[in-house]
Motif scaffolding. Structure first.
Motif, PDB file in Angstrom:
ATOM      1  N   GLN A  46       7.993 -12.506  -0.406  1.00 56.96           N
ATOM      2  CA  GLN A  46       6.965 -12.977   0.527  1.00 56.96           C
ATOM      3  C   GLN A  46       5.618 -12.322   0.259  1.00 56.96           C
ATOM      4  O   GLN A  46       5.513 -11.112   0.104  1.00 56.96           O
ATOM      5  N   ILE A  47       4.580 -13.171   0.211  1.00 54.61           N
ATOM      6  CA  ILE A  47       3.207 -12.697   0.032  1.00 54.61           C
ATOM      7  C   ILE A  47       2.381 -13.251   1.182  1.00 54.61           C
ATOM      8  O   ILE A  47       2.467 -14.443   1.497  1.00 54.61           O
ATOM      9  N   ASN A  48       1.590 -12.393   1.833  1.00 55.41           N
ATOM     10  CA  ASN A  48       0.812 -12.853   2.985  1.00 55.41           C
ATOM     11  C   ASN A  48      -0.419 -13.639   2.539  1.00 55.41           C
ATOM     12  O   ASN A  48      -0.672 -13.806   1.345  1.00 55.41           O
ATOM     13  N   SER A  63      12.874  -2.978  13.131  1.00 51.37           N
ATOM     14  CA  SER A  63      12.357  -3.085  11.769  1.00 51.37           C
ATOM     15  C   SER A  63      11.010  -3.796  11.833  1.00 51.37           C
ATOM     16  O   SER A  63      10.676  -4.438  12.826  1.00 51.37           O
ATOM     17  N   TYR A  64      10.230  -3.672  10.788  1.00 47.87           N
ATOM     18  CA  TYR A  64       8.906  -4.284  10.790  1.00 47.87           C
ATOM     19  C   TYR A  64       8.550  -4.761   9.386  1.00 47.87           C
ATOM     20  O   TYR A  64       9.165  -4.360   8.398  1.00 47.87           O
ATOM     21  N   ASN A  65       7.540  -5.627   9.309  1.00 50.66           N
ATOM     22  CA  ASN A  65       7.040  -6.103   8.031  1.00 50.66           C
ATOM     23  C   ASN A  65       6.028  -5.093   7.502  1.00 50.66           C
ATOM     24  O   ASN A  65       4.993  -4.872   8.113  1.00 50.66           O
ATOM     25  N   ALA A  66       6.347  -4.494   6.369  1.00 57.80           N
ATOM     26  CA  ALA A  66       5.455  -3.506   5.754  1.00 57.80           C
ATOM     27  C   ALA A  66       4.786  -4.129   4.538  1.00 57.80           C
ATOM     28  O   ALA A  66       5.354  -5.010   3.887  1.00 57.80           O
ATOM     29  N   LEU A  89      -6.274  -0.467  -8.354  1.00 55.40           N
ATOM     30  CA  LEU A  89      -7.135  -0.224  -9.506  1.00 55.40           C
ATOM     31  C   LEU A  89      -6.964  -1.324 -10.552  1.00 55.40           C
ATOM     32  O   LEU A  89      -7.875  -1.593 -11.330  1.00 55.40           O
ATOM     33  N   CYS A  90      -5.816  -1.983 -10.548  1.00 54.29           N
ATOM     34  CA  CYS A  90      -5.543  -3.069 -11.503  1.00 54.29           C
ATOM     35  C   CYS A  90      -6.105  -4.399 -10.998  1.00 54.29           C
ATOM     36  O   CYS A  90      -6.106  -5.380 -11.743  1.00 54.29           O
ATOM     37  N   ARG A  91      -6.560  -4.451  -9.741  1.00 53.03           N
ATOM     38  CA  ARG A  91      -7.112  -5.661  -9.114  1.00 53.03           C
ATOM     39  C   ARG A  91      -6.086  -6.769  -8.894  1.00 53.03           C
ATOM     40  O   ARG A  91      -6.434  -7.916  -8.731  1.00 53.03           O
ATOM     41  N   VAL A  92      -4.791  -6.424  -8.918  1.00 53.29           N
ATOM     42  CA  VAL A  92      -3.730  -7.398  -8.657  1.00 53.29           C
ATOM     43  C   VAL A  92      -3.137  -7.043  -7.299  1.00 53.29           C
ATOM     44  O   VAL A  92      -2.448  -6.032  -7.166  1.00 53.29           O
ATOM     45  N   ARG A  93      -3.412  -7.859  -6.303  1.00 53.40           N
ATOM     46  CA  ARG A  93      -3.024  -7.514  -4.932  1.00 53.40           C
ATOM     47  C   ARG A  93      -1.519  -7.424  -4.723  1.00 53.40           C
ATOM     48  O   ARG A  93      -1.056  -6.670  -3.887  1.00 53.40           O
ATOM     49  N   HIS A  94      -0.726  -8.197  -5.448  1.00 58.41           N
ATOM     50  CA  HIS A  94       0.722  -8.144  -5.242  1.00 58.41           C
ATOM     51  C   HIS A  94       1.419  -7.186  -6.206  1.00 58.41           C
ATOM     52  O   HIS A  94       2.626  -7.209  -6.355  1.00 58.41           O
ATOM     53  N   CYS A  95       0.640  -6.282  -6.816  1.00 57.97           N
ATOM     54  CA  CYS A  95       1.203  -5.216  -7.647  1.00 57.97           C
ATOM     55  C   CYS A  95       1.651  -4.081  -6.723  1.00 57.97           C
ATOM     56  O   CYS A  95       0.908  -3.676  -5.830  1.00 57.97           O
TER      57      CYS A  95
END
Length: 187
Positions: A46-48, A63-66, A89-95
């Motif tokens: 999952q990606i927001n 539990s929670y979404n982190a 620093l890599c500019r990839v948000r889902h890294c």
């Protein structure tokens, strides 16, 4: 990029970058991560809406979404202070590779980025080409923050408005019809 916004020379050395598949995170976390040749650990679940990975993290009683990248950093490197955000620093948000993340203030994160605030902060000249120097730059408080403005552009604008006002007075003196000024005439 401005030197004061590059990687912090005071960045703490937490030792070697954690290994992919480190047992401090559960196997179900790692099953959602794919290694990329660039060195990024890409989140595949999952990606927001902002592009960050989301991981359901159990806590005692609830539990929670982190955010996956923040969880990986905190579990594998060190806790992140509440007033800091993660700068990729890599500019990839889902890294989620902690070696690609540095905790910084929101201001530094925004200025390092590629958005309008970063572009405005990196500009050395106004849109009309005048150089931003201490003598030719003023800071004006706006509803959304502080904005840099060029003294020369403000002087030019004031002169245009003054000339327009003089022309209007002359037309009125001659008895000619004067069109009322609208907000678009001011700029």
């Amino acid at each position: 990029m401005r030197a004061d916004l590059q990687g912090s020379p005071n960045r703490k050395d937490y030792g070697p970058t954690p290994m992919f598949g480190d047992s401090r995170l559960p196997g179900r976390f790692w099953s959602k991560v794919q290694q990329d040749p660039s060195g990024c650990w890409l989140w595949t679940a999952q990606i927001n809406a902002l592009g960050y990975g989301i991981f359901r993290w159990p806590r005692p009683g609830k539990s929670y979404n982190a955010r996956a990248h923040r969880l990986a950093y905190e579990m594998l490197v060190a806790p992140i202070a509440d007033d800091l955000v993660c700068d990729h620093l890599c500019r990839v948000r889902h890294c989620v590779n902690p070696g690609h993340i540095e905790p910084v203030t929101t201001r530094v994160n925004n200025l390092r980025g590629e958005g309008p605030a970063a572009k405005a902060a990196q500009a050395t000249r106004c849109p009309q080409g005048h150089e931003y120097t201490p003598e030719n730059t003023m800071l004006r408080r706006k509803r959304y923050g502080v904005k840099r403005e060029c003294h020369q552009c403000n002087r030019d604008r004031a002169a245009r408005l003054w000339r327009k006002g003089q022309a209007t007075k002359q037309k009125k003196a001659r008895g000619e019809h004067v069109t009322p000024r609208t907000r678009t005439d001011v700029a």
